[in-house]
Write a protein that holds these residues in place. Sequence first.
Motif: not given
Length: 161
Positions: A81-82, A120-123, A125-128, A143-149
């Motif tokens: 699950i994602w 994923w969690v934004l870096n 976002n300390e509470p999360s 791992w590095s996240v890549f996105r193409m749009d």
Amino acid sequence: MTIREATPDDVPAILQLVRDLATYEKEPDAVLATEAHFTTALFPETGTPTTFAHVAEVDGEVVGMAVWYLTFSTWTGVNGIWLEDLYVQPERRGSGLGRDLLATLAATCVERGYQRLEWWVLNWNEPSLGFYKSLGAVPQDEWSVFRMDGDALSSLGAPGT
């Protein structure tokens, strides 16, 4: 407090929670999705859904959501699950709803033999980050996240390229 699978009647509340999440993540104008998009993905008129959702409800009001879809690991040979988005209204945080939403997805993984629950969690976002680590989740920092749009996606996907 109840955690349950979303129904078509929940779509407006889910979209509002997505907008609230975007505001929290400092991207209030980034949500392009409409109720029609969510209805088509979660409850298609034909075929199998590509996306799923659970909602957290308190006194008949939807106050949290987990939107997710299936992944596949070539290494394990099974689905996972994602978790695309997990969000609980700020005034409801600390009540256990976020944990209950995640526990529901973990139970789905266990029941179906899935090997992974990922997100994923934004870096910043300390509470999360702290919350997820307290549940035993492990960051995948190697791992590095890549996105193409946008233009890059259109260019690469153009016929003849």
